[in-house]
Design a protein around this motif. Structure first.
Motif, mmCIF file in Angstrom:
data_model
loop_
_atom_site.group_PDB
_atom_site.id
_atom_site.type_symbol
_atom_site.label_atom_id
_atom_site.label_comp_id
_atom_site.label_asym_id
_atom_site.label_seq_id
_atom_site.Cartn_x
_atom_site.Cartn_y
_atom_site.Cartn_z
ATOM 1 N N MET A 270 0.822 -1.218 0.000
ATOM 2 C CA MET A 270 0.000 0.000 0.000
ATOM 3 C C MET A 270 0.855 1.268 0.000
ATOM 4 O O MET A 270 0.430 2.298 -0.520
ATOM 5 C CB MET A 270 -0.941 0.007 1.196
ATOM 6 N N THR A 271 2.041 1.200 0.582
ATOM 7 C CA THR A 271 2.923 2.359 0.606
ATOM 8 C C THR A 271 3.936 2.340 -0.539
ATOM 9 O O THR A 271 4.611 3.339 -0.786
ATOM 10 C CB THR A 271 3.693 2.442 1.941
ATOM 11 N N GLY A 272 4.070 1.199 -1.210
ATOM 12 C CA GLY A 272 5.044 1.077 -2.289
ATOM 13 C C GLY A 272 6.464 0.928 -1.778
ATOM 14 O O GLY A 272 7.417 1.137 -2.512
ATOM 15 N N ASN A 273 6.618 0.554 -0.511
ATOM 16 C CA ASN A 273 7.938 0.373 0.102
ATOM 17 C C ASN A 273 8.186 -1.092 0.408
ATOM 18 O O ASN A 273 7.638 -1.617 1.369
ATOM 19 C CB ASN A 273 8.033 1.193 1.407
ATOM 20 N N GLY A 274 8.969 -1.762 -0.405
ATOM 21 C CA GLY A 274 9.312 -3.155 -0.164
ATOM 22 C C GLY A 274 8.443 -4.141 -0.910
ATOM 23 O O GLY A 274 8.655 -5.339 -0.833
ATOM 24 N N ALA A 275 7.435 -3.672 -1.616
ATOM 25 C CA ALA A 275 6.551 -4.524 -2.416
ATOM 26 C C ALA A 275 5.985 -3.671 -3.553
ATOM 27 O O ALA A 275 5.969 -2.439 -3.447
ATOM 28 C CB ALA A 275 5.424 -5.079 -1.544
ATOM 29 N N PRO A 276 5.533 -4.306 -4.625
ATOM 30 C CA PRO A 276 4.954 -3.528 -5.729
ATOM 31 C C PRO A 276 3.772 -2.683 -5.243
ATOM 32 O O PRO A 276 2.974 -3.125 -4.430
ATOM 33 C CB PRO A 276 4.479 -4.600 -6.717
ATOM 34 N N GLN A 277 3.685 -1.461 -5.752
ATOM 35 C CA GLN A 277 2.654 -0.495 -5.340
ATOM 36 C C GLN A 277 1.244 -1.018 -5.598
ATOM 37 O O GLN A 277 0.930 -1.449 -6.686
ATOM 38 C CB GLN A 277 2.841 0.806 -6.105
ATOM 39 N N MET A 278 0.415 -0.971 -4.567
ATOM 40 C CA MET A 278 -0.997 -1.294 -4.678
ATOM 41 C C MET A 278 -1.805 -0.168 -4.076
ATOM 42 O O MET A 278 -1.461 0.302 -2.991
ATOM 43 C CB MET A 278 -1.323 -2.593 -3.931
ATOM 44 N N PRO A 279 -2.843 0.265 -4.700
ATOM 45 C CA PRO A 279 -3.238 -0.112 -6.053
ATOM 46 C C PRO A 279 -2.212 0.396 -7.072
ATOM 47 O O PRO A 279 -1.541 1.394 -6.829
ATOM 48 C CB PRO A 279 -4.605 0.561 -6.242
#
Length: 131
Positions: free
Chosen positions: A98-107
């Motif tokens: 959800m924050t785009g930190n450490g994982a692909p950005q969602m949404p």
């Protein structure tokens, strides 16, 4: 007459410049007690279930299935991880995405508002309860 026209123009421009200064949607206030059903599921319903519904994209974030999809404990299939680490938003894949930190950005079309992220962060910090 010229002064009246100038005054009307100045007043009109002044009104136009100040009348629409706050067109943005106000931020969602952070509740003292975040409710999964009322607050978190509402965020999913409005922003996530277009893609994250049963059989489309994991995890299933449809009301009635989402809590288990995010928090179920092992044994899990080898390719599935627990997405919410209660008490640790930064260690939760859900919050990282959800924050785009450490994982692909969602949404994928852009971050949620700061207030929505703060609500999710508070829910995780408060123990990620199914309330």
């Amino acid at each position: 007459m010229k002064k009246i026209v100038q005054l009307v123009i100045m007043v009109t421009l002044g009104l136009m410049a100040t009348s629409c200064y706050k067109d943005e949607i106000p931020e969602t206030p952070i509740p003292a007690n975040v409710s999964y059903k009322k607050d978190i599921q509402t965020i999913f319903n409005r922003n996530c279930i277009g893609c994250h519904k049963s059989g489309v994209t994991s995890p299933n974030l449809v009301d009635g299935s989402s809590f288990v999809s995010l928090t179920q404990l092992p044994p899990l299939p080898a390719e599935q991880e627990i997405l919410v680490n209660a008490g640790d938003p930064n260690g939760s894949i859900l919050f990282q995405a959800m924050t785009g930190n450490g994982a692909p950005q969602m949404p994928p079309n852009g971050k949620l508002s700061a207030s929505k992220l703060a609500i999710v962060e508070k829910w995780i910090n408060d123990g990620a309860l199914n309330n």
